[in-house]
Design an enzyme around this catalytic site. Structure first.
Site, PDB file in Angstrom:
ATOM      1  N   HIS A  39      47.636  29.797  21.593  1.00 36.36           N
ATOM      2  CA  HIS A  39      46.340  29.331  21.071  1.00 36.36           C
ATOM      3  C   HIS A  39      46.358  28.992  19.572  1.00 36.36           C
ATOM      4  O   HIS A  39      45.446  29.368  18.835  1.00 36.36           O
ATOM      5  CB  HIS A  39      45.270  30.387  21.342  1.00 36.36           C
ATOM      6  CG  HIS A  39      44.857  30.491  22.776  1.00 36.36           C
ATOM      7  ND1 HIS A  39      45.021  29.469  23.681  1.00 36.36           N
ATOM      8  CD2 HIS A  39      44.267  31.513  23.476  1.00 36.36           C
ATOM      9  CE1 HIS A  39      44.562  29.842  24.875  1.00 36.36           C
ATOM     10  NE2 HIS A  39      44.105  31.079  24.777  1.00 36.36           N
TER      11      HIS A  39
ATOM     12  N   HIS B 194      37.051  28.065  24.601  1.00 35.51           N
ATOM     13  CA  HIS B 194      37.452  29.295  25.303  1.00 35.51           C
ATOM     14  C   HIS B 194      36.239  30.181  25.627  1.00 35.51           C
ATOM     15  O   HIS B 194      36.296  31.397  25.437  1.00 35.51           O
ATOM     16  CB  HIS B 194      38.466  30.053  24.450  1.00 35.51           C
ATOM     17  CG  HIS B 194      39.421  30.887  25.249  1.00 35.51           C
ATOM     18  ND1 HIS B 194      38.998  31.868  26.125  1.00 35.51           N
ATOM     19  CD2 HIS B 194      40.778  30.892  25.302  1.00 35.51           C
ATOM     20  CE1 HIS B 194      40.060  32.441  26.668  1.00 35.51           C
ATOM     21  NE2 HIS B 194      41.151  31.867  26.196  1.00 35.51           N
TER      22      HIS B 194
ATOM     23  N   GLU C  57      39.164  26.430  30.969  1.00 41.37           N
ATOM     24  CA  GLU C  57      39.612  25.783  29.732  1.00 41.37           C
ATOM     25  C   GLU C  57      40.243  24.436  30.084  1.00 41.37           C
ATOM     26  O   GLU C  57      41.410  24.362  30.469  1.00 41.37           O
ATOM     27  CB  GLU C  57      40.624  26.674  29.010  1.00 41.37           C
ATOM     28  CG  GLU C  57      40.125  28.074  28.694  1.00 41.37           C
ATOM     29  CD  GLU C  57      41.277  29.056  28.532  1.00 41.37           C
ATOM     30  OE1 GLU C  57      42.087  28.883  27.596  1.00 41.37           O
ATOM     31  OE2 GLU C  57      41.390  29.988  29.351  1.00 41.37           O
TER      32      GLU C  57
END
Length: 342
Positions: A107, A176, A307
């Site tokens: 991420h 997210h 996502e």
């Protein structure tokens, strides 16, 4: 029409700046988004009785978002999901990223797009956030200009991501948010019915990196093309939960991605996107230690994420959809979260 109001949400420590909150409201939805990480902090949806509940996990105060927490509601970048061993090559040159989820980079790194203050601009029906990610930030090549725009249209929250790069760099942006259509304080998502419009998915190794195989869902636990009740489905297949990329239609046009229905409240979430994949994650790493809004705790499987994104580790997998953004090109993707009652 949607209305937009802005207010101060909190101050960053050591004079780091003011975090603002933008409330988008239509007759069907109310969404709160803050300028720290472009984070959705609340999303109120009515049930079939007309009662509104907040259906995203998160915190009432800024401090919650500054502690170690699992990316609640935030925009993820420069690259969402995992990059194997935190290394990749672009045009023959090797780049090394922080290993922040052993043994991979996750991420966007230690301080990804979720942990920075964005510059807001109020629109008639939403808010646009922008920032410039400097060359070398978190180890990524080139300067990246990024715009994330949230707009509200009736029961639909629309998120558009745009980016331009000064040199070739991988880019894969997503949001997210963790949803629980029963309300954010509900203990689990077992009674949610899930459908994902995907004929194939990506099997992963023990570190959750795709093996490179694109496997058919037919006859497996990953066949979610017809609605399944999540709790029962996980039990039937002896699964700990989902944390996998489902491969969507390869089209750059808007296409249907997923539908989640919560029968008890009647709430329905449908997701449409221009992206080639969706990471379906069932909050497997939540453990009840975080105190959320109104004193809620978030145990395992108390929220789900859809996502929408490119496929994980695409920068290292030549057969996956391309993830490099080059100078002169524009990254431009949109995802639609459509709420209704059935």
């Amino acid at each position: 029409m949607a209305s937009v109001t802005r207010a101060v949400f909190g101050e960053l420590p050591s004079g780091g700046g003011t975090v603002e909150k933008f409330q988008l409201q239509s007759d069907l939805l109310r969404v709160d988004i803050i300028s720290w990480g472009c984070t959705i902090t609340a999303l109120e949806v009515k049930d079939r009785q007309g009662r509104a509940s907040d259906v995203v996990l998160g915190f009432a105060e800024l401090e919650g978002y500054l502690q170690k927490q699992p990316y609640f509601g935030a925009v993820i970048g420069r690259v969402a999901n995992r990059i194997a061993k935190g290394t990749f090559k672009v045009d023959g040159k090797e780049y090394h990223l922080a290993i922040n989820k052993e043994p991979n980079s996750l991420h966007g790194g230690v301080r990804g797009f979720d942990k920075v203050l964005w510059t807001p601009r109020v629109l008639s029906n939403g808010v646009q956030f922008s920032r410039i990610s400097p060359d070398g930030e978190e180890g990524y090549p080139g300067e990246l200009k990024v715009w994330v725009t949230y707009t509200l249209d009736g029961g639909e929250l629309i998120v558009n991501y745009r980016a331009q790069a000064s040199q070739a760099t991988p880019v894969n942006l997503t949001n997210h948010s963790y949803f629980n259509l029963a309300g954010q304080a509900s203990p689990n998502i077992n009674d949610h019915e899930v459908t994902i419009e995907a004929d194939t998915y990506l099997p992963v190794d023990e570190t959750l990196i795709p093996t490179g195989e694109v496997a058919p869902v037919q006859g497996t636990a990953f066949d979610l093309r017809k609605p399944v009740e999540l709790g029962k489905h996980l039990q039937d297949f002896h699964l700990n939960g989902f944390d996998h990329n489902f491969c969507l239609k390869g089209s750059k046009e808007k296409h249907f991605c997923a539908r989640v229905h919560h029968a008890a409240s009647g709430r329905v979430l449908e997701v449409y996107t221009t992206q080639p994949g969706v990471q379906f994650y069932t909050g497997n790493f939540l453990d009840g230690t975080l105190k959320g809004k109104n004193g809620a705790v978030y145990p395992k499987h108390s929220g789900f994420c859809l996502e929408t994104q490119n496929w994980p580790d695409a920068v290292n997998q030549p057969r996956f959809p391309p993830v490099l953004l080059r100078p002169g090109e524009e990254y431009d993707h949109t995802t639609w979260f459509k709420f209704s009652v059935a």
